[in-house]
Write a protein that holds these residues in place. Structure first.
Motif, mmCIF file in Angstrom:
data_model
loop_
_atom_site.group_PDB
_atom_site.id
_atom_site.type_symbol
_atom_site.label_atom_id
_atom_site.label_comp_id
_atom_site.label_asym_id
_atom_site.label_seq_id
_atom_site.Cartn_x
_atom_site.Cartn_y
_atom_site.Cartn_z
ATOM 1 N N GLU A 135 0.724 -1.192 -0.222
ATOM 2 C CA GLU A 135 0.010 0.073 0.235
ATOM 3 C C GLU A 135 1.017 1.305 -0.051
ATOM 4 O O GLU A 135 0.428 1.871 -0.565
ATOM 5 N N LEU A 136 2.077 1.138 0.953
ATOM 6 C CA LEU A 136 3.039 2.282 0.785
ATOM 7 C C LEU A 136 4.009 3.054 -0.489
ATOM 8 O O LEU A 136 3.584 3.942 -0.706
ATOM 9 N N ALA A 137 4.073 1.621 -1.301
ATOM 10 C CA ALA A 137 4.885 2.267 -2.643
ATOM 11 C C ALA A 137 3.525 1.740 -3.279
ATOM 12 O O ALA A 137 3.794 3.238 -4.325
ATOM 13 N N LEU A 138 2.623 1.812 -3.565
ATOM 14 C CA LEU A 138 1.492 2.183 -4.615
ATOM 15 C C LEU A 138 0.633 3.248 -4.282
ATOM 16 O O LEU A 138 0.212 4.323 -5.043
ATOM 17 N N HIS A 139 0.917 3.853 -3.095
ATOM 18 C CA HIS A 139 0.659 5.470 -2.537
ATOM 19 C C HIS A 139 1.309 6.273 -2.642
ATOM 20 O O HIS A 139 1.473 7.795 -2.459
ATOM 21 N N ARG A 140 2.950 5.647 -2.791
ATOM 22 C CA ARG A 140 4.292 6.817 -2.914
ATOM 23 C C ARG A 140 3.815 7.524 -4.357
ATOM 24 O O ARG A 140 4.018 6.683 -4.701
ATOM 25 N N ARG A 141 4.140 8.756 -3.671
ATOM 26 C CA ARG A 141 3.821 8.873 -5.504
ATOM 27 C C ARG A 141 4.750 10.662 -5.352
ATOM 28 O O ARG A 141 5.087 11.301 -4.290
ATOM 29 N N PRO A 164 2.451 17.517 1.396
ATOM 30 C CA PRO A 164 1.907 17.769 0.231
ATOM 31 C C PRO A 164 0.637 19.045 -0.107
ATOM 32 O O PRO A 164 0.594 19.403 1.090
ATOM 33 N N ASN A 165 1.241 19.654 -0.944
ATOM 34 C CA ASN A 165 -0.166 20.748 -1.650
ATOM 35 C C ASN A 165 -0.345 20.106 -2.381
ATOM 36 O O ASN A 165 -0.691 20.818 -3.400
ATOM 37 N N GLU A 166 -0.420 18.864 -2.664
ATOM 38 C CA GLU A 166 -1.517 18.006 -3.985
ATOM 39 C C GLU A 166 -1.610 16.711 -4.006
ATOM 40 O O GLU A 166 -1.170 16.153 -2.707
ATOM 41 N N GLU A 167 -2.870 16.236 -4.191
ATOM 42 C CA GLU A 167 -2.760 15.202 -3.718
ATOM 43 C C GLU A 167 -3.032 14.397 -5.357
ATOM 44 O O GLU A 167 -3.690 14.134 -6.867
ATOM 45 N N LYS A 168 -2.216 12.772 -5.393
ATOM 46 C CA LYS A 168 -2.179 12.031 -6.291
ATOM 47 C C LYS A 168 -3.131 11.200 -6.173
ATOM 48 O O LYS A 168 -3.024 10.630 -5.198
ATOM 49 N N LYS A 169 -3.535 10.410 -7.167
ATOM 50 C CA LYS A 169 -3.686 9.073 -6.648
ATOM 51 C C LYS A 169 -3.298 8.019 -6.567
ATOM 52 O O LYS A 169 -1.853 8.202 -7.134
ATOM 53 N N PRO A 170 -3.002 7.193 -6.155
ATOM 54 C CA PRO A 170 -2.760 5.646 -5.974
ATOM 55 C C PRO A 170 -1.956 4.664 -7.014
ATOM 56 O O PRO A 170 -2.353 5.791 -8.291
ATOM 57 N N ILE A 171 -1.304 4.701 -7.349
ATOM 58 C CA ILE A 171 -0.216 4.062 -8.620
ATOM 59 C C ILE A 171 -1.932 2.610 -9.046
ATOM 60 O O ILE A 171 -2.352 2.014 -7.830
ATOM 61 N N ASN A 172 -2.427 2.747 -10.103
ATOM 62 C CA ASN A 172 -3.561 1.236 -10.523
ATOM 63 C C ASN A 172 -2.890 0.045 -10.490
ATOM 64 O O ASN A 172 -2.510 0.575 -11.757
ATOM 65 N N THR A 173 -3.061 -0.856 -9.893
ATOM 66 C CA THR A 173 -2.298 -1.872 -10.206
ATOM 67 C C THR A 173 -2.534 -2.768 -11.346
ATOM 68 O O THR A 173 -2.076 -3.073 -12.000
ATOM 69 N N ASP A 174 -3.591 -1.857 -11.655
ATOM 70 C CA ASP A 174 -3.833 -2.877 -13.754
ATOM 71 C C ASP A 174 -3.327 -2.459 -14.561
ATOM 72 O O ASP A 174 -3.181 -2.380 -16.062
ATOM 73 N N LYS A 175 -3.016 -0.640 -14.538
ATOM 74 C CA LYS A 175 -2.326 -0.408 -15.656
ATOM 75 C C LYS A 175 -0.643 -0.447 -14.913
ATOM 76 O O LYS A 175 0.266 0.022 -15.995
ATOM 77 N N LEU A 176 -0.263 -1.107 -14.229
ATOM 78 C CA LEU A 176 1.227 -1.629 -13.868
ATOM 79 C C LEU A 176 2.089 -2.571 -15.498
ATOM 80 O O LEU A 176 1.169 -3.346 -16.001
ATOM 81 N N GLN A 177 3.254 -2.225 -15.513
ATOM 82 C CA GLN A 177 3.652 -2.924 -17.082
ATOM 83 C C GLN A 177 3.742 -4.326 -16.456
ATOM 84 O O GLN A 177 5.175 -4.888 -16.584
ATOM 85 N N TYR A 178 3.049 -4.670 -16.133
ATOM 86 C CA TYR A 178 3.895 -6.328 -15.907
ATOM 87 C C TYR A 178 4.264 -7.283 -17.303
ATOM 88 O O TYR A 178 4.819 -9.036 -16.855
ATOM 89 N N GLU A 179 4.311 -7.086 -18.560
ATOM 90 C CA GLU A 179 4.902 -7.224 -19.856
ATOM 91 C C GLU A 179 6.612 -7.464 -19.533
ATOM 92 O O GLU A 179 7.654 -8.158 -20.311
ATOM 93 N N LYS A 180 7.212 -6.268 -18.512
ATOM 94 C CA LYS A 180 8.417 -5.956 -18.498
ATOM 95 C C LYS A 180 8.530 -7.270 -17.047
ATOM 96 O O LYS A 180 10.056 -6.795 -17.254
ATOM 97 N N VAL A 181 7.508 -7.903 -16.848
ATOM 98 C CA VAL A 181 8.561 -9.581 -15.901
ATOM 99 C C VAL A 181 8.796 -10.361 -16.834
ATOM 100 O O VAL A 181 7.718 -10.986 -17.083
#
Length: 178
Positions: free
Chosen positions: A5-11, A156-173
């Motif tokens: 969760e931390l890795a996905l929320h860190r932006r 932070p003075n801006e908000e960013k959404k967490p990383i969407n796991t559906d958009k991770l580049q699994y093809e690079k694994v």
């Protein structure tokens, strides 16, 4: 929050509130960084903690692109390493910087990597000035120390959404073979 969760929320946060980061939070970030692994446990890295507004503003002007957020950041942690002690100094210092980024997120802070090593500022006359040399001179860093990056940090003075796991580049694994 667990690690995933931390890795996905860190932006990368580039806009900060005009609020100082408490020393207790700075200390926790530094503890996380100092606990970072390094090749052969040589720990070639060092850090310079900068909270002086004028100095952060000057540091923001050391690169043509990608350093302007330091003007707003209440904290900049300069990550450097002894380039003569090991050929893995860049990797070791990168791990420290990533520990700073993750610990900042864990503490409710925003942070962004400002790359310094091998970067420059194009001057008005068209010549280039090394960002690393400029930072080294501003902070009295010895010549044998290479400046890898600055971790700009603040509330932070801006908000960013967490990383969407559906958009991770699994093809690079790849498993077993490429």
């Amino acid at each position: 929050m667990n690690f995933l969760e931390l890795a996905l929320h860190r932006r990368s946060i580039r806009k900060y509130l005009p609020k100082a980061v408490e020393q207790e939070k700075i200390d926790k970030m530094l503890q996380a960084a100092l606990a970072s692994p390094s090749s052969k446990h040589l720990n070639p890295w060092e850090m310079v903690v900068v909270t002086d507004r004028n100095l952060l503003t000057r540091m923001a002007g050391t690169k043509t692109y990608g350093s302007q957020m330091l003007k707003e950041a209440p904290l900049g942690i300069v990550v450097l390493a002894d380039k003569e002690s090991t050929d893995t100094w860049q990797c070791d210092a990168s791990i420290v910087a990533f520990s700073l980024l993750l610990s900042a997120a864990d503490l409710g802070l925003g942070a962004c990597w400002v790359h310094i090593y091998d970067r420059s500022l194009t001057l008005t006359d068209g010549t280039e000035q090394s960002a690393e040399t400029a930072i080294r001179q501003m902070l009295d860093i010895p010549e044998q120390k290479a400046v890898l990056c600055i971790v700009a940090t603040g509330y932070p003075n801006e908000e960013k959404k967490p990383i969407n796991t559906d958009k991770l580049q699994y093809e690079k694994v790849h498993y077993g073979k490429y």
